[in-house]
Design a protein around this motif. Structure first.
Motif, PDB file in Angstrom:
ATOM      1  N   LYS A  82       2.119   2.765   2.568  1.00  0.00           N
ATOM      2  CA  LYS A  82       1.596   3.614   3.629  1.00  0.00           C
ATOM      3  C   LYS A  82       2.230   3.200   4.953  1.00  0.00           C
ATOM      4  O   LYS A  82       2.720   2.087   5.101  1.00  0.00           O
ATOM      5  CB  LYS A  82       0.070   3.493   3.737  1.00  0.00           C
ATOM      6  CG  LYS A  82      -0.679   3.903   2.473  1.00  0.00           C
ATOM      7  CD  LYS A  82      -2.165   3.636   2.625  1.00  0.00           C
ATOM      8  CE  LYS A  82      -2.909   3.951   1.328  1.00  0.00           C
ATOM      9  NZ  LYS A  82      -4.351   3.613   1.434  1.00  0.00           N
ATOM     10  N   ASP A 137      -6.884   9.228   1.102  1.00  0.00           N
ATOM     11  CA  ASP A 137      -5.790   9.819   0.340  1.00  0.00           C
ATOM     12  C   ASP A 137      -6.316  10.862  -0.649  1.00  0.00           C
ATOM     13  O   ASP A 137      -5.719  11.910  -0.859  1.00  0.00           O
ATOM     14  CB  ASP A 137      -5.030   8.733  -0.423  1.00  0.00           C
ATOM     15  CG  ASP A 137      -4.307   7.810   0.535  1.00  0.00           C
ATOM     16  OD1 ASP A 137      -4.036   8.238   1.664  1.00  0.00           O
ATOM     17  OD2 ASP A 137      -4.014   6.671   0.147  1.00  0.00           O
ATOM     18  N   ARG A 193      -3.497   4.687  10.283  1.00  0.00           N
ATOM     19  CA  ARG A 193      -2.669   5.359   9.288  1.00  0.00           C
ATOM     20  C   ARG A 193      -1.918   6.519   9.937  1.00  0.00           C
ATOM     21  O   ARG A 193      -2.483   7.339  10.640  1.00  0.00           O
ATOM     22  CB  ARG A 193      -3.550   5.873   8.145  1.00  0.00           C
ATOM     23  CG  ARG A 193      -2.821   6.735   7.123  1.00  0.00           C
ATOM     24  CD  ARG A 193      -1.996   5.902   6.177  1.00  0.00           C
ATOM     25  NE  ARG A 193      -1.249   6.771   5.274  1.00  0.00           N
ATOM     26  CZ  ARG A 193      -1.766   7.349   4.191  1.00  0.00           C
ATOM     27  NH1 ARG A 193      -3.045   7.162   3.903  1.00  0.00           N
ATOM     28  NH2 ARG A 193      -1.020   8.104   3.406  1.00  0.00           N
ATOM     29  N   GLU A 201       0.814  -1.215   0.000  1.00  0.00           N
ATOM     30  CA  GLU A 201       0.000   0.000   0.000  1.00  0.00           C
ATOM     31  C   GLU A 201       0.849   1.267   0.000  1.00  0.00           C
ATOM     32  O   GLU A 201       0.337   2.364  -0.229  1.00  0.00           O
ATOM     33  CB  GLU A 201      -0.921   0.015   1.219  1.00  0.00           C
ATOM     34  CG  GLU A 201      -1.901  -1.132   1.258  1.00  0.00           C
ATOM     35  CD  GLU A 201      -2.834  -1.045   2.458  1.00  0.00           C
ATOM     36  OE1 GLU A 201      -2.986   0.077   3.000  1.00  0.00           O
ATOM     37  OE2 GLU A 201      -3.395  -2.082   2.855  1.00  0.00           O
TER      38      GLU A 201
END
Length: 340
Positions: A245, A277, A256, A243
């Motif tokens: 992230k 995002d 996150r 990802e």
């Protein structure tokens, strides 16, 4: 009437107090049941073994006699006269015994050692039942400086050597705080990979199966044989490879991090927003309203413009009329149906 012959008699203490019996005179101790014969100087118990040095022992000739060697050669041994020779009848040393230790069966609390495995009275081999090493082999191994210098698991000096197990333990301890900062390949994989590569790491999601079942939120790392599982601590951070992230453990969930966390909230006439995002905001229902890079316009180019300045209206008293008398309304001056 038969004749009765009685010898001197009394207790052992009384005999001792009496002293030596005459030569050939006998005495009976009524308490110890011992019989003594005197020689005018000392009292000798009848049946007592002859004693003295081996050299003073008389020649064997009267079967049944006993002789105890009281000093000199063979001191402590008892001999019996068989009428021809004196035969030793007691043992003081193992060498006095016939037979061997092989004739003795092993017991619950003792066992025999092979003669070949004993050197100068010391066992020279060790074994666990499968592996057998001599003392010399063990010493050679221990003295081999190329393999073993000073193993000091408690040492901190740069010259101290740690054992392999100590090093492994230290690495495992370090991994608890260092490795969670490294990356993981995926955080949504519920089935453990069939062919993982050494050091592959995953965040275990809810609903995981196999060896990951009931291990939700833990970090799984493949050690080459099995999965090592780490329980996250608050502040642990992982980069999610697939990802791209960064997620951190807040004590309850992986959330996150590493990017903007502001919540974009839609205002009057807007819909959408959030923390994704990419955040989409929709203006009204989109009826005749367009959103450009620098401005929002209603029927762009038709006299109404909304930009950084505010709301601007082009009023020319011909096409659009500003009617202050009727509630500050804007009215269309002319409605033209156009031509065919």
């Amino acid at each position: 009437m038969s004749q009765t012959i009685q010898i001197k008699r009394g207790t052992k203490a009384e005999l001792t107090a009496f002293g030596a019996l005459l030569a050939g005179e006998m005495g009976f101790c009524t308490d110890t049941k011992e019989v003594y014969v005197g020689d005018g100087t000392t009292n000798s118990m009848v049946g007592r073994a002859l004693s003295g040095t081996e050299a003073a022992r008389p020649a064997a000739a009267a079967m049944g006699r006993l002789y105890y060697v009281s000093s000199g050669t063979n001191n402590g041994y008892l001999y019996a006269d068989d009428g021809t020779v004196w035969r030793r009848i007691n043992a003081q040393k193992l060498t006095d015994l016939t037979g061997t230790l092989d004739d003795i069966s092993e017991g619950a609390t003792y066992a025999k050692v092979l003669k070949a495995n004993v050197t100068s009275g010391n066992v020279n081999k060790v074994s666990d039942g499968v592996n057998v090493k001599t003392a010399a082999e063990i010493k050679t191994h221990l003295d081999d400086s190329t393999k073993h210098r000073l193993i000091n698991d408690a040492g901190l000096a740069i010259t101290d050597l740690w054992s392999a197990q100590k090093i492994r333990n230290e690495i495992e301890l370090a991994k608890h705080n260092i490795e969670p900062q490294a990356s993981v390949k995926d955080k949504d994989l519920v089935t453990p990979p069939a062919s993982p590569v050494l050091a592959d790491r995953y965040l275990i999601p809810a609903g995981a199966t196999g060896v990951w079942a009931s291990q939700v939120n833990k970090i799984a790392e493949w050690n080459g044989t099995a999965w090592d599982l780490y329980t996250p601590q608050v502040g642990w951070t992982c980069y999610i490879d697939d990802e791209q992230k960064i997620f951190s453990w807040n004590g309850t969930a992986w959330v996150r991090t590493g990017g903007a966390l502001q919540t974009i909230t839609a205002g009057s006439g807007l819909t959408g927003g959030g923390q994704a995002d990419t955040v989409t905001l929709s203006v009204g229902a989109g009826n005749g309203i367009a959103v450009a890079g620098a401005a929002v316009s209603a029927k762009a180019g038709k006299g109404v413009l909304v930009n950084a300045t505010g709301i601007e209206a082009n009023i020319d008293a011909d096409s659009i009329v500003y009617d202050a008398a009727n509630g500050n309304r804007l009215r269309v001056a002319v409605i033209d149906g156009g031509t065919f």
